[in-house]
Design a protein around this motif. Structure first.
Motif, PDB file in Angstrom:
ATOM      1  N   THR A 156       0.826  -1.216   0.000  1.00 57.30           N
ATOM      2  CA  THR A 156       0.000   0.000   0.000  1.00 57.30           C
ATOM      3  C   THR A 156       0.856   1.261   0.000  1.00 57.30           C
ATOM      4  N   SER A 157       2.164   1.111  -0.112  1.00 60.19           N
ATOM      5  CA  SER A 157       3.067   2.261  -0.021  1.00 60.19           C
ATOM      6  C   SER A 157       3.060   3.062  -1.320  1.00 60.19           C
ATOM      7  N   THR A 158       3.329   4.346  -1.193  1.00 62.36           N
ATOM      8  CA  THR A 158       3.491   5.198  -2.366  1.00 62.36           C
ATOM      9  C   THR A 158       4.240   6.456  -1.962  1.00 62.36           C
ATOM     10  N   GLY A 159       4.984   7.007  -2.893  1.00 63.34           N
ATOM     11  CA  GLY A 159       5.702   8.244  -2.624  1.00 63.34           C
ATOM     12  C   GLY A 159       4.758   9.430  -2.632  1.00 63.34           C
ATOM     13  N   ARG A 160       5.095  10.450  -1.854  1.00 65.12           N
ATOM     14  CA  ARG A 160       4.308  11.683  -1.800  1.00 65.12           C
ATOM     15  C   ARG A 160       5.227  12.866  -2.010  1.00 65.12           C
ATOM     16  N   PRO A 161       4.694  13.958  -2.553  1.00 65.18           N
ATOM     17  CA  PRO A 161       5.536  15.140  -2.783  1.00 65.18           C
ATOM     18  C   PRO A 161       6.183  15.677  -1.513  1.00 65.18           C
ATOM     19  N   THR A 162       5.556  15.409  -0.344  1.00 64.03           N
ATOM     20  CA  THR A 162       6.081  15.929   0.913  1.00 64.03           C
ATOM     21  C   THR A 162       7.137  15.018   1.543  1.00 64.03           C
ATOM     22  N   ASP A 163       7.377  13.831   0.955  1.00 62.81           N
ATOM     23  CA  ASP A 163       8.369  12.911   1.510  1.00 62.81           C
ATOM     24  C   ASP A 163       9.782  13.467   1.346  1.00 62.81           C
ATOM     25  N   GLU A 164      10.657  13.054   2.259  1.00 66.71           N
ATOM     26  CA  GLU A 164      12.052  13.476   2.176  1.00 66.71           C
ATOM     27  C   GLU A 164      12.754  12.796   1.012  1.00 66.71           C
ATOM     28  N   VAL A 165      12.331  11.574   0.682  1.00 71.37           N
ATOM     29  CA  VAL A 165      12.959  10.847  -0.419  1.00 71.37           C
ATOM     30  C   VAL A 165      12.231  11.145  -1.722  1.00 71.37           C
ATOM     31  N   ASN A 166      12.916  10.928  -2.829  1.00 68.09           N
ATOM     32  CA  ASN A 166      12.336  11.139  -4.146  1.00 68.09           C
ATOM     33  C   ASN A 166      11.268  10.088  -4.422  1.00 68.09           C
ATOM     34  N   VAL A 167      10.216  10.480  -5.164  1.00 65.42           N
ATOM     35  CA  VAL A 167       9.154   9.538  -5.500  1.00 65.42           C
ATOM     36  C   VAL A 167       9.721   8.313  -6.207  1.00 65.42           C
ATOM     37  N   LYS A 168      10.708   8.499  -7.061  1.00 62.31           N
ATOM     38  CA  LYS A 168      11.323   7.386  -7.798  1.00 62.31           C
ATOM     39  C   LYS A 168      11.958   6.380  -6.835  1.00 62.31           C
ATOM     40  N   ASP A 169      12.508   6.867  -5.721  1.00 59.44           N
ATOM     41  CA  ASP A 169      13.147   5.971  -4.752  1.00 59.44           C
ATOM     42  C   ASP A 169      12.147   4.961  -4.191  1.00 59.44           C
ATOM     43  N   ILE A 170      10.903   5.408  -4.006  1.00 61.03           N
ATOM     44  CA  ILE A 170       9.867   4.532  -3.451  1.00 61.03           C
ATOM     45  C   ILE A 170       9.138   3.767  -4.549  1.00 61.03           C
ATOM     46  N   ASP A 171       8.648   4.506  -5.545  1.00 59.09           N
ATOM     47  CA  ASP A 171       7.730   3.918  -6.522  1.00 59.09           C
ATOM     48  C   ASP A 171       8.397   3.280  -7.727  1.00 59.09           C
ATOM     49  N   THR A 189       1.471   9.522 -18.591  1.00 62.63           N
ATOM     50  CA  THR A 189       2.860   9.192 -18.253  1.00 62.63           C
ATOM     51  C   THR A 189       3.754  10.424 -18.134  1.00 62.63           C
ATOM     52  N   TYR A 190       3.236  11.615 -18.449  1.00 64.77           N
ATOM     53  CA  TYR A 190       4.023  12.833 -18.220  1.00 64.77           C
ATOM     54  C   TYR A 190       4.022  13.231 -16.744  1.00 64.77           C
ATOM     55  N   ILE A 191       3.169  12.570 -15.945  1.00 73.79           N
ATOM     56  CA  ILE A 191       3.165  12.782 -14.498  1.00 73.79           C
ATOM     57  C   ILE A 191       4.052  11.699 -13.875  1.00 73.79           C
ATOM     58  N   PRO A 192       5.141  12.064 -13.203  1.00 76.03           N
ATOM     59  CA  PRO A 192       6.114  11.072 -12.717  1.00 76.03           C
ATOM     60  C   PRO A 192       5.497   9.915 -11.936  1.00 76.03           C
ATOM     61  N   LEU A 193       4.629  10.203 -10.964  1.00 77.82           N
ATOM     62  CA  LEU A 193       4.066   9.138 -10.141  1.00 77.82           C
ATOM     63  C   LEU A 193       3.234   8.172 -10.976  1.00 77.82           C
ATOM     64  N   MET A 194       2.412   8.695 -11.872  1.00 76.64           N
ATOM     65  CA  MET A 194       1.564   7.827 -12.691  1.00 76.64           C
ATOM     66  C   MET A 194       2.405   7.013 -13.677  1.00 76.64           C
ATOM     67  N   LYS A 195       3.454   7.603 -14.182  1.00 77.18           N
ATOM     68  CA  LYS A 195       4.351   6.876 -15.082  1.00 77.18           C
ATOM     69  C   LYS A 195       4.993   5.695 -14.365  1.00 77.18           C
ATOM     70  N   LEU A 196       5.462   5.927 -13.135  1.00 79.37           N
ATOM     71  CA  LEU A 196       6.102   4.861 -12.370  1.00 79.37           C
ATOM     72  C   LEU A 196       5.106   3.764 -11.996  1.00 79.37           C
ATOM     73  N   LYS A 197       3.880   4.157 -11.646  1.00 80.90           N
ATOM     74  CA  LYS A 197       2.849   3.160 -11.325  1.00 80.90           C
ATOM     75  C   LYS A 197       2.573   2.273 -12.541  1.00 80.90           C
ATOM     76  N   ALA A 198       2.421   2.899 -13.699  1.00 83.37           N
ATOM     77  CA  ALA A 198       2.124   2.145 -14.917  1.00 83.37           C
ATOM     78  C   ALA A 198       3.271   1.211 -15.281  1.00 83.37           C
ATOM     79  N   LYS A 199       4.510   1.690 -15.146  1.00 79.31           N
ATOM     80  CA  LYS A 199       5.674   0.862 -15.467  1.00 79.31           C
ATOM     81  C   LYS A 199       5.762  -0.346 -14.536  1.00 79.31           C
ATOM     82  N   PHE A 200       5.474  -0.111 -13.242  1.00 80.02           N
ATOM     83  CA  PHE A 200       5.583  -1.240 -12.313  1.00 80.02           C
ATOM     84  C   PHE A 200       4.464  -2.244 -12.539  1.00 80.02           C
TER      85      PHE A 200
END
Length: 321
Positions: free
Chosen positions: A71-86, A117-128
């Motif tokens: 159920t994990s996902t990166g958020r803009p407010t996280d200290e780590v980059n969204v790519k690191d999580i997602d 896919t121009y939105i980073p989070l959605m692109k990563l979700k689709a790729k995974f």
């Protein structure tokens, strides 16, 4: 069936943990901060340290586990980059699951992620999603539009606090859902062999426009909303500009989702498909009307109590002896 739950302290994760424990599952939660997750231990879950950005911490968590619910996902407010999580984190998680030979990997994605896919989070979700489907690990994927919980900060609070709500001209309604109901589908999928290696669009059968949600908030709060209409071209330009600077990526992400829900893609779901498989009737789900009603009743009661206490304090200050 021992379960490993990732993102257990989040809005959705904690509901999955609670319901899994209530149904008698042996639940293990991968957490980065044991102290902050102590409430999960009090509920009856086992806590084990692990970090998606540190792959070497993951194998220990998978010992004896037959299913993993991510159920994990990166958020803009996280200290780590969204790519690191997602992306990096998800790949490491999938590799650990493959080595452990889990019977099921449940993953939560975003509806229509492959269309934006121009939105980073959605692109990563689709790729995974694609990587998971090709991995050979048994999976169930749920694609979500959004949670009721997110509508509080987006609509309910601005109405109560007389702050503006920013909207665009909408063309398609969105099928939001309560996280308790999402957790219900998630756990039911583990019991149904036919959900293995399957993907489902998950949401409430009643999809809503922003204008309909705002109207509900107005009726329940007794207050009129202040609505600012944004031109979609202005939103797109703002997203492109804020993407240039790292410090404004949070703003870019928010503008991107405003743009997404103002597009032509369908964010409703065919609930008949879900009902046929999961046997969960629409009237078993929490409606947004009920969710908002409970919220506003609690908030308005607290405000009345606060006003009463302030009035009593003022009276005491006025007393003379």
């Amino acid at each position: 069936m021992p379960l490993l739950i990732i993102g257990a302290t989040g809005t959705l994760g904690r509901q999955v943990v609670r319901q899994a424990l209530n149904e008698g599952y042996n639940v293990r939660c991968l957490v980065r901060n044991i102290r902050k997750a102590s409430f999960l231990r009090e509920w009856g879950a086992e806590l084990i340290y692990g970090d998606l950005t540190a792959p070497e911490t993951l194998p220990e968590a998978f010992k004896g586990v037959t299913a993993v619910i991510d159920t994990s996902t990166g958020r803009p407010t996280d200290e780590v980059n969204v790519k690191d999580i997602d992306w990096d984190g998800k790949i490491a998680l999938l590799q650990a699951a493959k080595v452990a030979k889990v019977d099921r990997f449940v993953f939560f994605s975003i509806l229509n992620a492959d269309k934006y896919t121009y939105i980073p989070l959605m692109k990563l979700k689709a790729k995974f999603e694609y990587i998971l489907q090709k991995s050979g690990v048994p999976y169930t994927i749920f694609k979500l539009s959004g949670f009721y919980q997110g509508l509080i900060g987006q609509y309910a609070l601005p109405v109560l606090e007389q702050e503006p709500i920013y909207v665009t001209k909408e063309t398609m309604p969105v099928a939001y859902m309560d996280t308790e109901d999402v957790a219900k589908f998630c756990l039911r999928s583990l019991e149904l062999p036919e959900t293995n290696n399957s993907t489902y669009a998950l949401g409430n059968p009643t999809a809503l426009l922003s204008s309909e949600i705002i109207k509900k908030c107005e009726n329940l709060s007794g207050q009129k909303a202040t609505i600012n209409q944004l031109p979609i071209l202005g939103v797109k330009l703002g997203r492109q500009l804020t993407n240039f600077f790292q410090w404004s990526w949070n703003i870019a992400d928010r503008l991107a989702f405003i743009e997404v829900f103002s597009g032509k893609e369908d964010f409703s779901v065919n609930y008949a498909i879900l009902n046929n498989t999961f046997k969960i009737e629409p009237d078993e789900l929490l409606s947004l009307d009920t969710y908002f009603k409970e919220y506003f009743e609690q908030i308005l009661t607290k405000l009345k109590d606060l006003n009463y206490n302030q009035a009593q304090t003022a009276k005491r200050k006025d007393l003379t002896f």
